[in-house]
Scaffold this motif. Structure first.
Motif, mmCIF file in Angstrom:
data_model
loop_
_atom_site.group_PDB
_atom_site.id
_atom_site.type_symbol
_atom_site.label_atom_id
_atom_site.label_comp_id
_atom_site.label_asym_id
_atom_site.label_seq_id
_atom_site.Cartn_x
_atom_site.Cartn_y
_atom_site.Cartn_z
ATOM 1 N N ARG A 1 -1.906 1.547 12.060
ATOM 2 C CA ARG A 1 -2.120 0.720 10.909
ATOM 3 C C ARG A 1 -2.077 -0.594 11.321
ATOM 4 O O ARG A 1 -1.984 -1.691 10.311
ATOM 5 N N ASN B 1 4.887 -4.702 6.162
ATOM 6 C CA ASN B 1 3.121 -4.550 5.435
ATOM 7 C C ASN B 1 2.487 -3.884 6.565
ATOM 8 O O ASN B 1 3.257 -3.906 7.366
ATOM 9 N N CYS B 2 1.025 -4.280 6.009
ATOM 10 C CA CYS B 2 0.197 -3.830 7.291
ATOM 11 C C CYS B 2 -1.400 -4.221 7.631
ATOM 12 O O CYS B 2 -1.215 -5.426 6.465
ATOM 13 N N CYS C 1 0.944 -0.856 -0.351
ATOM 14 C CA CYS C 1 -0.251 -0.284 0.091
ATOM 15 C C CYS C 1 0.825 1.253 -0.057
ATOM 16 O O CYS C 1 2.338 1.087 0.343
ATOM 17 N N CYS D 1 -2.460 -3.642 3.449
ATOM 18 C CA CYS D 1 -1.507 -4.426 2.201
ATOM 19 C C CYS D 1 -0.792 -5.947 2.661
ATOM 20 O O CYS D 1 -0.673 -6.436 3.657
ATOM 21 N N CYS E 1 2.735 1.968 3.687
ATOM 22 C CA CYS E 1 3.904 1.048 3.372
ATOM 23 C C CYS E 1 5.006 1.871 3.038
ATOM 24 O O CYS E 1 6.052 2.132 2.993
HETATM 25 ZN ZN ZN Z 1 0.094 -1.222 3.690
#
Ligand code: ZN
Ligand code: ZN
Ligand code: FE
Length: 763
Positions: A171, A129-130, A108, A133, A111
């Motif tokens: 997030r 990542n989060c 995303c 994503c 990120c």
């Molecule tokens: Zn992300």
């Protein structure tokens, strides 16, 4: 007076930040209770004033997180407990899994920003990542989707990651693959006995690629083989070692500005390239594209994708920022893509000069997806990473079905309720390895979704490996087996993806290379009337002999000669197809055709493309599937303003589309020196007009107004556009593929729907 309500939310609600969203919503509204995941989705208990709970419920429905897809919310009232706080509770694993498993998501924007922010603690960390994503399908071992049931289980969270994971305002709150340089997976580079880690690994990989070496890169759903796409020697070496002489190789480039130097971008192409699914998009190559000819020899298209993992972004940064990379599946010829480090070493060791490994295990192999652009939207060619395992939603409930698909580009399909789960691309199921990958994926899917098939569907072809496999599998479980005609399944797949009820009659045009017919012939130029669960063969391309099967598929000149023979045209020496056929082969072929030995009759549209391509000297030998058709379409795209050749539709049941008049006209055109591009376009238009003529006759006879286009030939956008526009100008409704491929990669969906409906009709 406070109330308490229990909610069940189903759909794509795990791995997309749904619980943090519910938590934050509850806190904002002052609602007490809890939220958690189970195998059916998300469960919520909420306590508060009725008006507040109404508002809570309303926002739940209208403002879910961007990647969530809510299928249903059930509500019931339960006795209040006086609870004021809201909590996220432990996941529960009991019960049957009915939740949707998310697909893998490209990096995303948030990120990406952190990845290149020197002040961020995940600066240049390849596994950032989060909740929005990162890896999903490829790391999930079982449901519910929680870290202990993913391949991230082995990485214990550091204090800072644990704090982010537990902080509802972060997030990364409950982002299952959360990781950082302290606690997460690592990369390393290996070349012979030398090994480099971290930044040094990235630098060595870049240097290796710049030096013209081939590097095997571990990615999201498997290994890629990468090299510098500008370096002809490197690309040729890759082709030679991989035993893949001519089939086009996909490219990855850093951003859209570089894409624009390689290919033209028709309307809709940018959106597809940038979409979260990040497929390979097949686009018209620019004459001055800065890549070696050997990337896609003679091919009018280039397959291009943008980076989708942080590792890709890091590799395409700095010294490689202007370099297009070849990124092809890390496998040997048609074997499954390698996913484990040891497997890659064993299988890719003599292809790759070096390896870039990482230690986040891939649970499920998943190749890149491939699409074309048709009228601004995706026309799927291979539905895999980014799309799988999200279901195709069906118009009605079906019994649980397993459909095993065809032989090439195999995928299988499992149905459950209104969902059809089509597997990732598995490959050509002709060798043991691929068949094992097929079984491996099938076991995973049935466990993941808890499907217990009540019926098994397969192709009618008695010799397909998948059919034999299905027979044994069904027999061992005492399940009924339904064999579905190939083209019926193609048409049903297209109807199903459009949510159409298969019991509504429609005209289906299936143009394809092959498909076992009920009369034992090789069908592939079919117009069907699908009516209820049955079909009637309403029209087809007139039969010609297919001399010797597969050998004629690989050598289009044999099809050209067969078509000439069937049309009574002598094999004159001035014709390119005659020159292409060695004298001795020509002699044997003539005998074979005269005597009808090993000459199955065929109505194949794919073979007609082969014949025409060879007839006008475009392609005599196919180095990969449908090469002749791809080149013919590419030529047609260079021409404008051409007219149809003559053709004939002969009466009878079924109607026969006669191409002999067209072949005569093509020969005449060729002999007066007409450009091949004009002939190619006229051929496409003729085929479209002949099919339109058939549809008009069928509309009169059967009062049908919907036409469904399926079969592998409809990856050809020139033909699809001419036919669809012709049909639409005469008031037909036209359905084309948007969700599953028109080729055999979509076949299992059609088989599943037909078998499911037959079973439910029978009981
Ligand atoms: Zn992300
Ligand atoms: Zn950490
Ligand atoms: Fe097919």
């Amino acid at each position: 007076m406070a109330q308490r309500r229990r909610y069940r939310v189903s759909g794509v609600v795990q791995g997309v930040g749904f619980r943090p969203f519910v938590f934050q919503l509850a806190q904002r509204l002052g609602v007490g209770g809890h939220v958690g995941n189970d195998s059916a989705g998300v469960f919520i208990e909420a306590e508060g004033e009725p008006a507040t709970l109404d508002q809570f419920e309303c926002l739940l429905r209208v403002q879910p997180p961007p990647l969530a897809r809510i299928a249903s919310i059930q509500v019931e009232r339960i006795p209040p407990l006086g609870e004021r706080d809201f909590r996220i509770v432990e996941s529960r694993a009991e019960g049957r899994a009915t939740t949707l498993v998310p697909a893998d998501l490209s990096l995303c924007d948030d990120c990406l920003r952190e990845l290149f922010d020197p002040s961020d603690r995940r600066y240049r960390y390849p596994f950032i990542n989060c909740t929005h994503c990162g890896p999903r399908f490829t790391i999930i071992q079982a449901l519910p989707y929680d870290r202990p049931l993913t391949t991230m289980a082995a990485f214990a969270l550091c204090e800072r990651c644990a704090a982010e994971y537990a902080d509802p305002s972060n997030r990364r709150f409950h982002a299952q693959p959360i990781a950082c340089p302290t606690c997460g997976p690592r990369v390393w580079f290996e070349k012979g006995a030398r090994r480099f880690e971290g930044e040094a690994a990235l630098q060595r990989t870049q240097a290796s690629l710049l030096a013209g070496e081939i590097v095997a890169l571990k990615g999201l759903g498997g290994f890629h083989l990468a090299c510098d796409a500008r370096n002809d020697a490197a690309v040729r070496a890759l082709r030679q070692r991989k035993a893949r002489p001519t089939k086009p190789l996909a490219l990855m480039v850093r951003d859209l500005s570089l894409v624009r130097r390689l290919v033209d971008l028709p309307e809709g192409a940018e959106a597809l390239l940038l979409s979260r699914e990040r497929p390979i998009v097949l686009l018209p190559r620019r004459a001055d594209a800065p890549v070696a000819e050997s990337v896609a020899p003679g091919n009018p298209l280039l397959g291009v994708m943008l980076p989708y993992t942080p590792l890709h972004y890091l590799l395409l940064d700095g010294v490689l920022e202007d370099v297009p990379l070849v990124m092809t599946s890390g496998n040997r010829s048609e074997s499954p893509i390698a996913k484990d480090n040891a497997e890659a070493q064993a299988h890719l060791g003599d292809i790759a000069d070096a390896f870039l490994f990482h230690d986040r295990p891939i649970h499920t192999r998943c190749d890149d997806s491939v699409v074309r652009v048709f009228r601004g939207l995706a026309l799927p060619v291979r539905r895999s990473r980014g799309y799988v395992p999200l279901p195709v939603m069906l118009p009605s409930l079906l019994p649980e079905v397993l459909a095993v698909g065809g032989e090439l580009k195999a995928t299988f399909c499992l149905t459950q309720g209104e969902c059809a789960y089509l597997s990732q691309h598995i490959g050509d199921v002709e060798n043991i390895e691929t068949l094992q990958a097929f079984e491996e994926a099938l076991v995973h899917f049935t466990q993941l979704f808890g499907v217990q098939p009540q019926v098994v569907a397969c192709d009618l072809h008695p010799n397909y490996h998948t059919r034999r496999w299905a027979e044994a599998w069904a027999k061992a479980r005492a399940l009924p087996l339904v064999a579905v005609q190939h083209h019926h399944a193609h048409i049903a797949a297209c109807l199903a993806e459009h949510g159409r009820d298969l019991r509504q009659p429609a005209i289906g045009i299936s143009l394809d290379g092959t498909g076992y017919g009920e009369d034992g012939a090789v069908w592939g130029g079919e117009v069907l009337i699908v009516d209820g669960l049955r079909f009637e063969r309403a029209a087809h391309l007139a039969y010609v002999p297919l001399p010797g099967g597969d050998v004629s598929v690989r050598r289009p000149y044999r099809m050209a000669l067969a078509h000439l023979w069937a049309a009574g045209v002598p094999w004159d020496d001035d014709l390119p197809c005659v020159q292409a056929c060695p004298l001795e082969e020509r002699r044997v072929l003539a005998q074979q055709l005269e005597r009808g030995v090993h000459c199955a009759p065929t109505s194949s549209a794919g073979r007609l493309f082969d014949a025409v391509a060879s007839l006008i000297g475009v392609c005599h030998r196919a180095g990969y599937e449908a090469q002749a058709a791809v080149e013919l379409e590419g030529l047609a795209q260079q021409a404008t303003g051409a007219e149809a050749y003559p053709f004939a539709v002969r009466d009878g049941r079924p109607l026969r589309i006669e191409v002999v008049p067209m072949l005569h006209a093509i020969l005449a055109d060729f002999r007066i020196g007409t450009y091949p591009s004009i002939i190619a376009l006229r051929f496409h238009i003729t085929l479209a007009q002949a099919l339109l003529a058939v549809c008009l006759r069928l509309r009169d006879a059967h009062a049908l107004n919907t036409v469904v286009l399926s079969g592998g030939v409809f990856q050809n956008v020139v033909l699809t556009e001419h036919l669809a526009a012709g049909l639409e100008s005469r008031g037909f409704e036209v359905l084309t593929h948007r969700c599953v491929p028109p080729n055999d990669g979509g076949l299992a969906l059609g088989q599943a729907v037909i078998a499911g409906l037959r079973l439910s009709g029978a009981t």
